[in-house]
Design a protein around this motif. Structure first.
Motif, PDB file in Angstrom:
ATOM      1  N   GLU A 130     -31.042  -6.937 -63.218  1.00 58.34           N
ATOM      2  CA  GLU A 130     -30.177  -7.773 -63.001  1.00 58.34           C
ATOM      3  C   GLU A 130     -30.006  -9.026 -63.748  1.00 58.34           C
ATOM      4  O   GLU A 130     -30.874  -9.517 -64.366  1.00 58.34           O
ATOM      5  CB  GLU A 130     -30.646  -8.212 -61.374  1.00 58.34           C
ATOM      6  N   PRO A 131     -28.891  -9.438 -64.025  1.00 58.12           N
ATOM      7  CA  PRO A 131     -28.615 -10.425 -64.913  1.00 58.12           C
ATOM      8  C   PRO A 131     -28.868 -11.881 -64.334  1.00 58.12           C
ATOM      9  O   PRO A 131     -29.398 -11.920 -63.255  1.00 58.12           O
ATOM     10  CB  PRO A 131     -27.064 -10.421 -65.141  1.00 58.12           C
ATOM     11  N   TYR A 132     -29.475 -12.428 -65.382  1.00 59.13           N
ATOM     12  CA  TYR A 132     -29.823 -14.073 -64.947  1.00 59.13           C
ATOM     13  C   TYR A 132     -28.614 -14.797 -64.597  1.00 59.13           C
ATOM     14  O   TYR A 132     -27.440 -14.975 -65.357  1.00 59.13           O
ATOM     15  CB  TYR A 132     -30.381 -14.651 -66.183  1.00 59.13           C
ATOM     16  N   ILE A 133     -28.676 -15.514 -63.267  1.00 61.21           N
ATOM     17  CA  ILE A 133     -27.381 -16.207 -62.974  1.00 61.21           C
ATOM     18  C   ILE A 133     -27.981 -17.545 -62.689  1.00 61.21           C
ATOM     19  O   ILE A 133     -28.784 -17.865 -61.788  1.00 61.21           O
ATOM     20  CB  ILE A 133     -27.042 -15.713 -61.474  1.00 61.21           C
ATOM     21  N   PRO A 134     -27.585 -18.692 -63.540  1.00 62.85           N
ATOM     22  CA  PRO A 134     -27.794 -19.997 -63.662  1.00 62.85           C
ATOM     23  C   PRO A 134     -27.455 -20.455 -62.164  1.00 62.85           C
ATOM     24  O   PRO A 134     -26.682 -20.079 -61.654  1.00 62.85           O
ATOM     25  CB  PRO A 134     -27.066 -20.504 -64.624  1.00 62.85           C
ATOM     26  N   GLU A 135     -28.511 -21.496 -61.694  1.00 57.98           N
ATOM     27  CA  GLU A 135     -28.202 -22.292 -60.618  1.00 57.98           C
ATOM     28  C   GLU A 135     -27.503 -23.676 -60.672  1.00 57.98           C
ATOM     29  O   GLU A 135     -27.309 -24.407 -59.765  1.00 57.98           O
ATOM     30  CB  GLU A 135     -29.520 -22.389 -59.795  1.00 57.98           C
ATOM     31  N   TYR A 136     -27.346 -23.973 -62.036  1.00 56.43           N
ATOM     32  CA  TYR A 136     -26.696 -25.322 -62.294  1.00 56.43           C
ATOM     33  C   TYR A 136     -25.936 -25.229 -63.589  1.00 56.43           C
ATOM     34  O   TYR A 136     -26.180 -24.361 -64.354  1.00 56.43           O
ATOM     35  CB  TYR A 136     -27.872 -26.314 -62.450  1.00 56.43           C
ATOM     36  N   ASP A 137     -25.259 -26.074 -63.852  1.00 57.74           N
ATOM     37  CA  ASP A 137     -24.390 -26.146 -65.157  1.00 57.74           C
ATOM     38  C   ASP A 137     -25.000 -26.977 -66.038  1.00 57.74           C
ATOM     39  O   ASP A 137     -25.648 -27.888 -65.912  1.00 57.74           O
ATOM     40  CB  ASP A 137     -22.966 -27.044 -64.727  1.00 57.74           C
ATOM     41  N   ALA A 138     -24.882 -26.479 -67.367  1.00 61.29           N
ATOM     42  CA  ALA A 138     -25.541 -27.230 -68.574  1.00 61.29           C
ATOM     43  C   ALA A 138     -24.561 -28.498 -68.811  1.00 61.29           C
ATOM     44  O   ALA A 138     -23.390 -28.681 -68.091  1.00 61.29           O
ATOM     45  CB  ALA A 138     -25.086 -26.306 -70.007  1.00 61.29           C
ATOM     46  N   THR A 139     -25.299 -29.644 -69.202  1.00 62.77           N
ATOM     47  CA  THR A 139     -24.692 -30.869 -69.231  1.00 62.77           C
ATOM     48  C   THR A 139     -23.567 -30.722 -69.921  1.00 62.77           C
ATOM     49  O   THR A 139     -22.295 -31.457 -69.582  1.00 62.77           O
ATOM     50  CB  THR A 139     -25.604 -31.770 -70.065  1.00 62.77           C
ATOM     51  N   ILE A 140     -23.362 -29.959 -71.035  1.00 63.37           N
ATOM     52  CA  ILE A 140     -22.138 -29.683 -72.067  1.00 63.37           C
ATOM     53  C   ILE A 140     -20.794 -29.349 -70.948  1.00 63.37           C
ATOM     54  O   ILE A 140     -19.538 -29.668 -71.206  1.00 63.37           O
ATOM     55  CB  ILE A 140     -22.161 -29.133 -73.158  1.00 63.37           C
ATOM     56  N   VAL A 141     -21.372 -28.368 -70.050  1.00 63.41           N
ATOM     57  CA  VAL A 141     -20.202 -27.719 -69.257  1.00 63.41           C
ATOM     58  C   VAL A 141     -19.698 -28.662 -68.337  1.00 63.41           C
ATOM     59  O   VAL A 141     -18.666 -29.087 -68.215  1.00 63.41           O
ATOM     60  CB  VAL A 141     -20.672 -26.637 -68.214  1.00 63.41           C
ATOM     61  N   THR A 142     -20.511 -29.563 -67.702  1.00 65.42           N
ATOM     62  CA  THR A 142     -20.117 -30.859 -66.899  1.00 65.42           C
ATOM     63  C   THR A 142     -19.180 -31.753 -67.667  1.00 65.42           C
ATOM     64  O   THR A 142     -18.185 -32.327 -67.125  1.00 65.42           O
ATOM     65  CB  THR A 142     -21.218 -31.589 -66.296  1.00 65.42           C
ATOM     66  N   ARG A 143     -19.681 -32.008 -68.914  1.00 66.66           N
ATOM     67  CA  ARG A 143     -18.983 -33.082 -69.621  1.00 66.66           C
ATOM     68  C   ARG A 143     -17.525 -32.654 -70.007  1.00 66.66           C
ATOM     69  O   ARG A 143     -16.462 -32.997 -70.163  1.00 66.66           O
ATOM     70  CB  ARG A 143     -19.560 -33.500 -70.949  1.00 66.66           C
ATOM     71  N   LEU A 144     -17.413 -31.219 -70.298  1.00 66.48           N
ATOM     72  CA  LEU A 144     -16.047 -30.568 -70.633  1.00 66.48           C
ATOM     73  C   LEU A 144     -15.124 -30.740 -69.478  1.00 66.48           C
ATOM     74  O   LEU A 144     -13.945 -30.939 -69.459  1.00 66.48           O
ATOM     75  CB  LEU A 144     -16.431 -29.213 -71.118  1.00 66.48           C
ATOM     76  N   LEU A 145     -15.808 -30.550 -68.233  1.00 74.16           N
ATOM     77  CA  LEU A 145     -14.716 -30.352 -67.127  1.00 74.16           C
ATOM     78  C   LEU A 145     -14.369 -31.782 -66.651  1.00 74.16           C
ATOM     79  O   LEU A 145     -13.289 -32.064 -66.335  1.00 74.16           O
ATOM     80  CB  LEU A 145     -15.516 -29.724 -65.781  1.00 74.16           C
ATOM     81  N   ARG A 146     -15.301 -32.886 -66.871  1.00 75.10           N
ATOM     82  CA  ARG A 146     -14.739 -34.136 -66.503  1.00 75.10           C
ATOM     83  C   ARG A 146     -13.794 -34.581 -67.748  1.00 75.10           C
ATOM     84  O   ARG A 146     -13.112 -35.707 -67.403  1.00 75.10           O
ATOM     85  CB  ARG A 146     -16.152 -35.279 -66.654  1.00 75.10           C
ATOM     86  N   ALA A 147     -13.953 -34.060 -68.845  1.00 75.75           N
ATOM     87  CA  ALA A 147     -12.933 -34.497 -69.869  1.00 75.75           C
ATOM     88  C   ALA A 147     -11.666 -33.862 -69.832  1.00 75.75           C
ATOM     89  O   ALA A 147     -10.859 -33.969 -70.444  1.00 75.75           O
ATOM     90  CB  ALA A 147     -13.638 -34.222 -71.394  1.00 75.75           C
ATOM     91  N   GLY A 148     -11.495 -32.925 -68.655  1.00 74.27           N
ATOM     92  CA  GLY A 148     -10.414 -32.423 -68.329  1.00 74.27           C
ATOM     93  C   GLY A 148     -10.032 -31.092 -68.886  1.00 74.27           C
ATOM     94  O   GLY A 148      -8.918 -30.241 -68.682  1.00 74.27           O
ATOM     95  N   ALA A 149     -10.869 -30.198 -69.587  1.00 75.42           N
ATOM     96  CA  ALA A 149     -10.912 -29.004 -69.911  1.00 75.42           C
ATOM     97  C   ALA A 149     -10.920 -27.956 -68.833  1.00 75.42           C
ATOM     98  O   ALA A 149     -11.422 -28.072 -67.744  1.00 75.42           O
ATOM     99  CB  ALA A 149     -11.825 -28.614 -71.083  1.00 75.42           C
ATOM    100  N   THR A 150     -10.415 -26.866 -69.006  1.00 79.25           N
ATOM    101  CA  THR A 150     -10.363 -25.818 -68.332  1.00 79.25           C
ATOM    102  C   THR A 150     -11.249 -24.629 -68.894  1.00 79.25           C
ATOM    103  O   THR A 150     -10.775 -24.069 -69.991  1.00 79.25           O
ATOM    104  CB  THR A 150      -9.065 -25.176 -67.861  1.00 79.25           C
ATOM    105  N   ILE A 151     -12.292 -24.348 -68.129  1.00 81.98           N
ATOM    106  CA  ILE A 151     -13.112 -23.242 -68.751  1.00 81.98           C
ATOM    107  C   ILE A 151     -12.694 -22.011 -68.294  1.00 81.98           C
ATOM    108  O   ILE A 151     -12.503 -21.717 -67.236  1.00 81.98           O
ATOM    109  CB  ILE A 151     -14.865 -23.358 -68.381  1.00 81.98           C
ATOM    110  N   VAL A 152     -12.520 -20.976 -69.373  1.00 83.28           N
ATOM    111  CA  VAL A 152     -11.765 -19.729 -68.793  1.00 83.28           C
ATOM    112  C   VAL A 152     -12.901 -18.691 -69.056  1.00 83.28           C
ATOM    113  O   VAL A 152     -12.429 -17.564 -68.731  1.00 83.28           O
ATOM    114  CB  VAL A 152     -10.670 -19.450 -69.587  1.00 83.28           C
ATOM    115  N   GLY A 153     -14.055 -18.848 -69.320  1.00 82.47           N
ATOM    116  CA  GLY A 153     -14.931 -17.679 -69.792  1.00 82.47           C
ATOM    117  C   GLY A 153     -16.119 -18.132 -70.631  1.00 82.47           C
ATOM    118  O   GLY A 153     -16.273 -19.376 -71.071  1.00 82.47           O
ATOM    119  N   LYS A 154     -17.282 -17.055 -70.687  1.00 90.80           N
ATOM    120  CA  LYS A 154     -18.139 -17.139 -71.427  1.00 90.80           C
ATOM    121  C   LYS A 154     -18.042 -16.267 -72.816  1.00 90.80           C
ATOM    122  O   LYS A 154     -17.826 -15.224 -72.423  1.00 90.80           O
ATOM    123  CB  LYS A 154     -19.439 -16.984 -70.505  1.00 90.80           C
ATOM    124  N   SER A 155     -18.211 -16.535 -73.744  1.00 93.97           N
ATOM    125  CA  SER A 155     -17.682 -15.778 -74.989  1.00 93.97           C
ATOM    126  C   SER A 155     -19.149 -15.042 -75.278  1.00 93.97           C
ATOM    127  O   SER A 155     -20.234 -15.538 -75.142  1.00 93.97           O
ATOM    128  CB  SER A 155     -17.136 -16.611 -76.004  1.00 93.97           C
TER     129      SER A 155
END
Length: 546
Positions: A130-155
């Motif tokens: 079963e894949p690993y499913i994180p329970e929290y966002d990495a710091t940089i993910v939160t910072r990207l979203l606070r800066a207005g970015a739209t995350i469209v996927g995991k590369s």
């Protein structure tokens, strides 16, 4: 070590005491086994108390950062986009302040070793039931979203992020957008592929770089990738390889976007102990560059650039790449920079230091989840998934990426055969850092110029190839990138031209040209100077014509 408590009941058997001792290569005297049963049962009771507690992860705000359309792309869907996706998702902030941020309107792909809560992290491997499913966002993910970015996927990334080529993902090989079948570079292969070509699929991407894994795909794909100074960008919530070389950073189609993305994610987060010397959050690398847009030459006028002699001497360097770098040095001169030759003989020892300093850590931390006692956030569920390898896991991994299994064995070999050698190599990494810093001062240079990859991207291997044949595809690729990982110095890769394919056995592709990149390396925390030099070159020359 004091005894915190004794258990009311003995939960550890004599057999467990003896088996544990045998694993350490010792034997407990028969008369002392009962004492250790009592002591280890006390430890067992402490473990039980910890197990009963909820884990403690950074808070997750799903109202502010809701995620929708989480799905694994079908093979057909992914093939249309270079097999560059691990997972798709849509995340954008609902906060009006965030929506007006510096990354507003820009789409971002995040490397698949970065935690996004509720979205599986595949890590390029197929060994987990079963894949690993994180329970929290990495710091940089939160910072990207606070800066207005739209995350469209995991590369998509390479298998355990341990390949400089894009041939090892267990789900599908990431394809070079300009020449399918050729390497897009690794391990941040998907991030690079999504940015490549006349119509990039995303605006921005995040990569990881422990041995060149941002810069190598940037070189192969003709994009811009920065490995920041060690600790500048928080690594909280990202699957590690080795804590002395873990870097994450921006990958973009141009220098200005790269500086804008770095500004959004750089600075201390108060959680990552790699950031002891890092500046606080709130840095701006982007705005100062705007003053040079009307006159890019001004960005390097008076700058002193060193051409690193030893970087042109690595044994696998394509002479055409050497000529391109020397040509780029002349082009910098034409822009008004002073270019001087710089010699740092220890640069050639850098890859060896990197190999020995990190092999044990990769084997124990990245592959077996044996986290050292470090401050910060630990991904407990992932650690447990990696704790016990089976023969099936080993063989699955070897099939796709023997670099992982070689690291697995190599780490154990170093640990058992050469006690203390890892410590010495880590000490030498500080010597390399100090040697680079001394050279910047002695030669009075602002940045250093050197090749990134020694060649253009090579052609894929076959799954049925031998372990050695697969490994041969990686030989020498990181000779000019790994030194900066152990020294911690920042370096950017920008495209400097294109070269025709001359790979043996691929004569039918001789008409195809692929990008090649150069590195601009700065002193510690000198990203601003790197960006000035990179911007001047990018805005003054069309690399596709060089």
């Amino acid at each position: 070590m004091s005894v915190v408590r004794l258990s009311d009941t003995l939960t550890v058997s004599a057999e467990q005491v003896n088996e544990t001792a045998a694993q350490l290569g010792v034997k407990v005297p028969d008369g002392d086994v009962e004492s250790y049963r009592i002591l280890l049962s006390g430890l067992d009771a402490c473990v039980a108390q910890i197990e009963a507690e909820d884990d403690y992860f950074p808070p997750l705000d799903l109202e502010r950062f809701p995620r929708t359309d989480v799905h694994y792309p079908t093979p057909e869907e992914n093939a249309k986009e270079h097999n560059a996706w691990a997972y798709k998702v849509h995340i954008a902030s609902t906060n009006p302040v965030d929506q007006a941020g510096p990354l507003a309107g820009l789409t971002v792909a995040v490397k698949d070793n970065v935690n996004i809560a509720t979205v599986p992290s595949l890590l390029g491997t197929d060994i987990f039931a079963e894949p690993y499913i994180p329970e929290y966002d990495a710091t940089i993910v939160t910072r990207l979203l606070r800066a207005g970015a739209t995350i469209v996927g995991k590369s998509a990334c390479e298998n355990f992020s341990l390949s400089p080529n894009s041939f090892t993902n267990a789900h599908a090989n990431v394809q070079h957008p300009l020449a399918p079948g050729y390497s897009a570079g690794g391990s941040s292969s998907g991030s690079a592929a999504l940015l490549t070509g006349d119509k990039p699929i995303v605006d921005l991407a995040i990569g990881g770089d422990q041995g060149g894994s941002i810069r190598l795909p940037a070189s192969y794909c003709g994009i811009v990738g920065l490995k920041p100074t060690f600790g500048l960008v928080p690594y909280t919530g990202i699957a590690p390889l080795s804590s002395i070389v873990d870097h994450t950073g921006p990958m973009t189609t141009n220098v200005l976007d790269n500086a804008k993305l770095l500004s959004a994610i750089a600075g201390k987060d108060g959680l990552d102990d790699r950031q002891l010397d890092a500046p606080n959050f709130g840095l701006d690398y982007y705005t100062p560059l705007l003053e040079y847009l009307e006159d890019p030459k001004a960005a390097v006028k008076g700058m002193r650039i060193g051409l690193l002699k030893e970087s042109l001497e690595v044994h696998v360097l394509d002479p055409r790449v050497r000529d391109k770098v020397k040509g780029a040095a002349e082009l910098f001169k034409a822009l008004g920079a002073e270019v001087v030759d710089v010699s740092i003989p220890m640069h050639l020892l850098g890859p060896t230091i990197w190999t020995v300093a990190n092999r044990q850590a990769v084997a124990e931390l990245a592959l077996r989840g044996q986290n050292p006692v470090r401050h910060g956030v630990h991904d407990t569920p992932l650690t447990r998934k990696l704790a016990h390898w089976t023969q099936e896991m080993f063989e699955k991994t070897q099939l796709h990426n023997p670099a992982v299994t070689a690291s697995f064995l190599g780490g154990q070999f170093v640990r058992e055969t050469y006690p203390g050698i890892t410590d010495k190599a880590i000490n030498l990494s500080r010597k390399l850092r100090d040697t680079y810093e001394a050279a910047f001062a002695a030669y009075n240079v602002d940045v250093l110029l050197l090749p990134c990859t020694p060649t253009i991207g090579n052609y894929t291997f076959k799954l049925e190839d031998s372990v050695f044949a697969k490994a041969a595809k990686t030989v020498g690729v990181t000779l000019n990138t790994t030194p900066m990982n152990v020294s911690g110095h920042p370096a950017i890769c920008i495209p400097m031209g294109m070269l025709p394919i001359i790979e043996a056995g691929r004569e039918q592709d001789a008409h195809i040209k692929l990008p090649i990149g150069m590195q601009i390396m700065g002193g510690l925390w000198q990203e601003a100077k790197i960006y000035r030099a990179a911007l001047a070159f990018e805005k003054s020359y069309d690399w596709r014509e060089l």
